[in-house]
Design a protein around this motif. Structure first.
Motif, PDB file in Angstrom:
ATOM      1  N   ASP A 143      25.972  25.636  28.682  1.00  0.00           N
ATOM      2  CA  ASP A 143      25.283  24.390  28.339  1.00  0.00           C
ATOM      3  C   ASP A 143      26.094  23.498  27.405  1.00  0.00           C
ATOM      4  N   ILE A 144      26.789  24.111  26.440  1.00  0.00           N
ATOM      5  CA  ILE A 144      27.503  23.356  25.417  1.00  0.00           C
ATOM      6  C   ILE A 144      28.998  23.628  25.540  1.00  0.00           C
ATOM      7  N   LEU A 145      29.784  22.562  25.665  1.00  0.00           N
ATOM      8  CA  LEU A 145      31.237  22.681  25.739  1.00  0.00           C
ATOM      9  C   LEU A 145      31.834  22.231  24.412  1.00  0.00           C
TER      10      LEU A 145
ATOM     11  N   ILE B  74      27.244  28.623  25.016  1.00  0.00           N
ATOM     12  CA  ILE B  74      28.443  27.891  24.615  1.00  0.00           C
ATOM     13  C   ILE B  74      29.690  28.354  25.354  1.00  0.00           C
ATOM     14  N   CYS B  75      30.619  27.436  25.522  1.00  0.00           N
ATOM     15  CA  CYS B  75      31.953  27.761  26.006  1.00  0.00           C
ATOM     16  C   CYS B  75      32.948  26.878  25.258  1.00  0.00           C
TER      17      CYS B  75
ATOM     18  N   ALA C  18      26.872  21.142  34.732  1.00  0.00           N
ATOM     19  CA  ALA C  18      26.159  22.178  33.983  1.00  0.00           C
ATOM     20  C   ALA C  18      26.193  21.966  32.479  1.00  0.00           C
ATOM     21  N   VAL C  19      27.069  21.053  32.018  1.00  0.00           N
ATOM     22  CA  VAL C  19      27.234  20.843  30.575  1.00  0.00           C
ATOM     23  C   VAL C  19      26.177  19.861  30.090  1.00  0.00           C
TER      24      VAL C  19
ATOM     25  N   THR D 232      23.145  15.437  34.040  1.00  0.00           N
ATOM     26  CA  THR D 232      23.379  16.841  34.321  1.00  0.00           C
ATOM     27  C   THR D 232      22.754  17.208  35.660  1.00  0.00           C
ATOM     28  N   LYS D 233      23.066  18.400  36.139  1.00  0.00           N
ATOM     29  CA  LYS D 233      22.567  18.814  37.455  1.00  0.00           C
ATOM     30  C   LYS D 233      21.054  18.948  37.498  1.00  0.00           C
ATOM     31  N   ASP D 234      20.424  19.118  36.313  1.00  0.00           N
ATOM     32  CA  ASP D 234      18.970  19.208  36.283  1.00  0.00           C
ATOM     33  C   ASP D 234      18.317  17.860  35.978  1.00  0.00           C
TER      34      ASP D 234
END
Length: 500
Positions: A32-34, A86-87, A164-165, A194-196
């Protein structure tokens, strides 16, 4: 010649289960978080009983940890219990870069590593116990080649294209070969949706070379400290933060600015929907001594977290954390804590840095002493500190070498007269505010994505930042109990409105 690793070749992430999003050439998983951390560092601290320039100096202790704002932001979110959200996208190279990758992997933080030929920089802190001074040795960042730069851009665009982010954090300065144009590129590729079907929120924690980035209209939250806000607007550092924040929103088309100011009031500036006015929220942060005195933690704090200083040497509370402090294990059996008073930026902590302290047990509190607002937290107990250290990067082996042994100290004996009595002392709390600003950024962003309430999210970030100062072994770590206790005591003043 140093060989370049293939992307993600030594990342420890297991094969992702069905339904998760990965990108070719990397083992990391899009979350979710980059967190963008373009300038990580391997941080080494050398402790000296007395440091003499121009002489051979032998340290009695060496410690090491992760440096870099983007990396600290990710760790702060992980400490919130959101490692699965997170990523990190980062440049890493050499054995120091591997250390950073291993440390983040130990925390189950998903990574996208762009390998560079030059080793990740090392920053060294020299602590001189005799003079209670600190010297910072900042190694120049290795040059990022055009090919490596392009690979970073390609990796970022591929991650962002997944949709996705939900949140992006752009943090810190740039290594050689990289400038503000990278941030301009990244904000230009921020997903419109976002995709959603939601909005991607972008937080910027930087103030140098970001004028174009801030002018893009794609930055949602600017999070900096008071000194940085004045530098950004090129006004005197003594300018009132309330006025500076309004000027920032008048100049740049951003939705909000969150400005910390050490232990003093923090401010949140939010633009209205019409863009004609800004609402200002002021946060009063409690001192950590007050938080501890009004909680059960006052009886359970480990003695190493309190020190005694000569009563005449205790700095005023109002000057608390304009300077950063680092506490370190003692060089002698009688235990001495070293605390730096250099000019490093410190955010959100709420107690002063002590001068030339010695450790001491906290004086017992009377069982009949009044205590308001009890909370069941236990801060920095021996077991807590051990657990935090086990999961911190300091628990990993150094890529440079083993810790330096402490030299034996001479044993003195005398039949002479007794030494004169020591001067009066005052109990003081040992703090480490390094990384507090990064902690605030990470928790604010994560909390806002969950609640949609930026006023409360910034309060959470301030609480986590203040609580992180109690964790003297590692940066951007904190106890949730401490964060909750500080949060409960932060006062948010009635908002005021100012035209733009």
């Amino acid at each position: 010649m140093q060989l370049m690793a293939t992307p993600g070749s030594d990342e420890r992430a297991a094969a992702p289960p069905a339904g998760v999003i990965t990108i070719p050439g990397h083992s990391g998983v899009v979350k979710d978080i980059l967190c963008i951390g373009v300038n990580p560092a391997f941080q080494t601290t050398l402790h000296f009983e007395s440091f003499k320039p121009g002489r051979v100096n032998r340290a009695f202790k060496k410690t090491h940890s992760i440096g870099g704002k983007g990396q600290n932001v990710a760790i702060a979110i992980q400490q919130l219990g959101r490692a699965d959200k997170i990523c990190v996208l980062q440049f890493t190279g050499g054995t120091t870069g591997k250390y950073i990758r291993d440390a983040l992997a130990e925390k189950h933080i998903s990574q996208f590593n762009v390998p560079v030929q030059k080793p990740t920089r090392t920053c060294t802190t020299v602590l001189d116990y005799a003079s209670n001074s600190t010297t910072e040795l900042i190694e120049p960042s290795g040059h990022v080649s055009p090919t490596e730069y392009a690979q970073f851009q390609d990796t970022a665009t591929t991650i962002l294209a997944t949709g996705a982010v939900r949140g992006m954090a752009l943090c810190g300065t740039f290594p050689s070969g990289v400038d503000g144009a990278l941030y301009d590129f990244l904000v230009a590729h921020k997903p419109a949706m976002t995709k959603d079907g939601g909005k991607c929120v972008l937080l910027l924690d930087a103030y140098r070379g970001v004028d174009v980035t801030l002018s893009s209209g794609r930055v949602d939250i600017l999070k900096i400290n008071g000194e940085e806000s004045c530098a950004l607007m090129q006004v005197p550092s003594t300018s009132p933060i309330r006025e500076v924040g309004v000027k920032i929103l008048a100049r740049y088309p951003i939705a909000a600015a969150a400005i910390t100011n050490g232990p003093s009031s923090a401010f949140l500036f939010i633009r209205n929907a019409e863009g004609t006015a800004v609402t200002v929220h002021e946060y009063q942060i409690p001192s950590l001594e007050t938080v501890l005195a009004q909680s059960d933690a006052a009886d359970t704090i480990a003695s190493s977290e309190f020190i005694e200083t000569p009563a005449t040497d205790v700095p005023a509370l109002s000057t608390a954390l304009d300077r950063a402090s680092i506490s370190a294990p003692p060089p002698a059996a009688a235990a001495v804590a070293a605390v730096s008073t250099d000019s490093l930026s410190a955010d959100a902590c709420s107690s002063p840095a002590p001068v030339r302290p010695t450790r001491a047990q906290r004086p017992p509190r009377s069982p009949n002493a009044p205590r308001a607002g009890k909370s069941p937290l236990r801060l920095n107990t021996d077991s807590t500190r051990a657990a935090a250290l086990r999961e911190s990067s300091a628990a990993l082996p150094s890529p440079i070498g083993p810790d330096l042994p402490r030299p034996p100290l001479p044993v003195l004996s005398t039949n002479g007269p007794l030494t004169p009595p020591t001067p009066p002392t005052r109990t003081q709390l040992v703090l480490n505010p390094l990384g507090a600003g990064d902690t605030c950024s990470g928790v604010t962003l994560a909390a806002y994505l969950e609640s949609g309430d930026l006023v409360d999210a910034f309060r959470c970030g301030l609480a986590a930042a203040s609580a992180s100062c109690l964790m003297t072994e590692s940066t951007s770590h904190y106890e949730r109990g401490a964060m909750d206790a500080v949060y409960a005591m932060i006062e948010v003043a009635a908002p005021t409105s100012h035209p733009l």
